[in-house]
Design a protein around this motif. Structure first.
Motif, short mmCIF file in Angstrom:
data_model
loop_
_atom_site.label_atom_id
_atom_site.label_comp_id
_atom_site.label_asym_id
_atom_site.label_seq_id
_atom_site.Cartn_x
_atom_site.Cartn_y
_atom_site.Cartn_z
N ALA A 334 0.84 -1.20 0.00
CA ALA A 334 0.00 0.00 0.00
C ALA A 334 0.88 1.25 0.00
N GLN A 335 0.54 2.21 -0.85
CA GLN A 335 1.30 3.45 -0.97
C GLN A 335 1.00 4.35 0.22
N PRO A 336 2.02 4.71 1.03
CA PRO A 336 1.77 5.51 2.24
C PRO A 336 1.52 6.99 1.96
N GLN A 337 1.94 7.48 0.80
CA GLN A 337 1.78 8.91 0.49
C GLN A 337 0.41 9.11 -0.16
N THR A 338 -0.54 9.57 0.63
CA THR A 338 -1.93 9.68 0.15
C THR A 338 -2.34 11.12 -0.17
N ARG A 359 -0.76 -4.41 -10.54
CA ARG A 359 -0.75 -4.26 -9.08
C ARG A 359 -0.12 -2.93 -8.67
N ILE A 360 0.97 -2.54 -9.32
CA ILE A 360 1.62 -1.27 -9.02
C ILE A 360 0.66 -0.11 -9.28
N LEU A 361 0.02 -0.14 -10.43
CA LEU A 361 -0.90 0.95 -10.80
C LEU A 361 -2.10 1.01 -9.87
N LYS A 362 -2.59 -0.14 -9.43
CA LYS A 362 -3.73 -0.15 -8.51
C LYS A 362 -3.35 0.43 -7.15
N ARG A 363 -2.14 0.12 -6.69
CA ARG A 363 -1.66 0.67 -5.41
C ARG A 363 -1.62 2.20 -5.48
N MET A 436 0.02 0.17 -23.10
CA MET A 436 0.07 0.91 -21.85
C MET A 436 -1.28 1.56 -21.54
N VAL A 437 -1.94 2.11 -22.55
CA VAL A 437 -3.26 2.71 -22.35
C VAL A 437 -4.24 1.68 -21.80
N GLU A 438 -4.16 0.47 -22.31
CA GLU A 438 -5.04 -0.61 -21.85
C GLU A 438 -4.80 -0.95 -20.38
N LEU A 439 -3.53 -1.05 -19.99
CA LEU A 439 -3.21 -1.36 -18.58
C LEU A 439 -3.69 -0.25 -17.66
N LEU A 440 -3.48 0.99 -18.06
CA LEU A 440 -3.90 2.12 -17.23
C LEU A 440 -5.41 2.19 -17.11
N ALA A 441 -6.11 1.99 -18.21
CA ALA A 441 -7.57 2.07 -18.19
C ALA A 441 -8.17 1.02 -17.25
N GLY A 442 -7.53 -0.13 -17.18
CA GLY A 442 -8.04 -1.19 -16.32
C GLY A 442 -7.77 -0.99 -14.85
N THR A 443 -6.97 0.03 -14.51
CA THR A 443 -6.61 0.26 -13.11
C THR A 443 -7.03 1.65 -12.62
N GLY A 444 -7.90 2.32 -13.36
CA GLY A 444 -8.42 3.60 -12.90
C GLY A 444 -7.63 4.81 -13.32
N TRP A 445 -6.91 4.71 -14.43
CA TRP A 445 -6.15 5.85 -14.94
C TRP A 445 -6.48 6.06 -16.42
N ARG A 466 -4.57 10.78 -15.63
CA ARG A 466 -5.36 11.27 -14.51
C ARG A 466 -6.25 10.14 -13.99
N THR A 467 -6.79 10.36 -12.82
CA THR A 467 -7.65 9.33 -12.22
C THR A 467 -9.03 9.33 -12.87
N VAL A 468 -9.55 8.13 -13.01
CA VAL A 468 -10.93 7.93 -13.45
C VAL A 468 -11.49 6.80 -12.59
N PRO A 469 -12.81 6.62 -12.58
CA PRO A 469 -13.38 5.52 -11.80
C PRO A 469 -12.78 4.18 -12.19
N ILE A 470 -12.49 3.38 -11.18
CA ILE A 470 -11.91 2.06 -11.43
C ILE A 470 -12.98 1.15 -12.02
N PRO A 471 -12.70 0.47 -13.12
CA PRO A 471 -13.68 -0.42 -13.73
C PRO A 471 -14.14 -1.50 -12.75
N VAL A 472 -15.44 -1.77 -12.77
CA VAL A 472 -16.00 -2.82 -11.91
C VAL A 472 -15.89 -4.15 -12.63
N GLU A 473 -15.26 -5.12 -11.97
CA GLU A 473 -15.13 -6.43 -12.57
C GLU A 473 -16.48 -7.15 -12.57
#
Length: 474
Positions: A334-338, A359-363, A436-445, A466-473
């Motif tokens: 978990a990323q501590p810098q919020t 996993r990195i992008l989701k964190r 890369m666009v595909e990986l980012l889109a799947g993790t809320g970017w 930028r942030t966007v809503p995380i896709p619902v599985e």
């Protein structure tokens, strides 16, 4: 309709005219390869000169591929593996430093070998091979001097200083000698395993860094390259690798990280988190140029130790003032810098196969605020053939003149070197922009902009998201 050879010749001629005109405009002639580096080399970094250089390089290599007999071209390519071997041998034996001290009159290979404490006959073979590739200059039989190419990895230290403290040979250098050492040592050994690893049923679809070609080549089964580096016997290699990453930075203008994303627009006190930032090369550049920002460099504990020492030498005030901080952190946790304004991922995603990158992008997405920006700096793979246009600003490249390949061929080969190197080190890869666009889109970017580093478009551009809503599985 001109022939392909004539078309390539036209591109070369125009590129030469453009380059020489740029030098003449500033009162200089284009330097000979036999000259040593000088202040006028800065003209090479001008965008127009870089663009002309890329076209000239692409056309020249394509011309050679066209005119050389196919067996000759293939075998010249095949035996290219001797070049990194020879480069490493010359670097490790301090030939550049020895020749710098010898001066313009040069030195006989027997005298070089005596100072380097190696066999003169073997060294002669190595230097003759390198000089044949325009690296070093042989001014009379067996007498060599440095030239523009060999000088790029000069540590600027005396032979005596290096011998007194060999583990510190690369400290305080531009990192290119360290990069040669790493690539022609670890990377080279792993590259020899590519075919076997790719075809063997037990590793053909492997995506973990623990079972990469390099780990197989080294016979290491206790973790990935990072844990191998941290073995007590590899202290020198770990130190060299950190400095080598600065060498990678030297392949771009020193302020490359500052070009593209508008760091100056960030409010006073904005926090830039350099995730997996190594020894802090990017953060040091940012902090030096924009003292109103705060940077936190996150990495493994041993890297943080080296990084803190590196920053203390280059920008001690930033450390003492807290403008740069070094924190131990695993980016899979978990990323501590919020409250970060920017998360910077420079040359991180290419170290990992897709499931790890996700996993990195989701964190980072979990720790992001609605206004947090993600800046990814990694090589983009461009296809040799034309690709469909993208709607992302900055993503599209102007097509080169015919008959050049869409990705400028060998002029852009460094992106493909990097791609295979990531396979060798980590079972990972460099990615196309679409990947890369595909990986980012799947993790809320969502990618909002691409800032290309040069007209070739592939080497270390900045991908801004930028942030966007995380896709619902489902």
């Amino acid at each position: 309709m001109p022939s392909p050879l004539r078309s390539l010749l036209t591109i070369i001629q125009k590129s030469v005219d453009d380059i020489e005109a740029a030098f003449e405009k500033r009162g200089h002639d284009f330097p000979s390869i036999d000259e040593l580096p000088s202040e006028r080399d800065s003209i090479r970094l001008e965008p127009g000169v870089q663009a002309a250089t890329a076209l000239l390089t692409s056309a020249a290599y394509q011309l050679i591929a066209n005119v050389q007999l196919p067996p000759s071209y293939i075998f010249n390519s095949l035996f290219g593996y001797y070049l990194p071997s020879a480069l490493r041998a010359a670097m490790e034996t301090n030939v550049v430093e020895i020749l710098r001290q010898a001066g313009p009159q040069g030195m006989h290979v027997k005298d070089i070998a005596e100072k380097a404490q190696v066999d003169p006959t073997k060294l002669s073979s190595i230097l003759c091979y390198l000089a044949t590739h325009h690296i070093f200059r042989e001014i009379s039989p067996n007498v060599y001097v440095n030239n523009r190419l060999s000088s790029v990895w000069d540590t600027e230290k005396s032979l005596e200083e290096i011998k007194q403290n060999p583990t510190a040979k690369f400290d305080g250098t531009n990192g290119i000698a360290a990069l040669i050492g790493h690539c022609a040592d670890e990377d080279y050994k792993g590259a020899g395993q590519i075919s076997d690893h790719f075809m063997a049923p037990e590793t053909a679809f492997e995506d973990t860094p623990e079972r990469s070609p390099l780990m197989v080549a080294l016979g290491y089964d206790k973790g990935s390259m990072w844990s191998w580096f941290e073995e007590p016997s590899n202290e020198m290699r770990l130190r060299r690798f950190g400095i080598a990453m600065n060498g990678v930075n030297s392949l771009q203008p020193p302020d490359a990280i500052l070009k593209g994303f508008d760091w100056a627009s960030l409010p006073e006190g904005s926090l830039v988190v350099d995730v997996g930032g190594g020894i802090g090369v990017s953060s040091i550049s940012i902090a030096r140029a924009f003292p109103h920002l705060k940077c936190i460099v996150q990495d493994r504990s041993k890297v943080i130790e080296i990084g803190t020492e590196h920053c203390q030498k280059l920008l001690p005030d930033a450390l003492s003032s807290g403008k740069i901080e070094y924190h131990e952190h695993d980016f899979f946790d978990a990323q501590p810098q919020t409250s970060s304004t920017v998360f910077l991922l420079k040359q991180i995603t290419h170290d990992w196969s897709d499931r790890y990158v996700i996993r990195i992008l989701k964190r980072l997405r979990d720790a992001a605020t609605p206004t947090t920006t993600l800046v990814i700096v990694d090589t983009i793979i461009n296809h040799p053939c034309p690709s469909p246009p993208s709607e992302i600003p900055g993503a599209n490249l102007a097509p080169p003149p015919s008959p050049l390949l869409a990705n400028l061929g060998v002029a852009n080969a460094s992106t493909h070197f990097a791609d295979l190197s990531m396979f060798v080190h980590f079972n990972a890869c460099e990615r196309t922009l679409a990947h890369m666009v595909e990986l980012l889109a799947g993790t809320g970017w969502e990618v909002t902009r691409v800032y290309r580093s040069d007209d070739s478009g592939g080497y270390l551009p900045q991908i801004v998201a930028r942030t966007v809503p995380i896709p619902v599985e489902e």
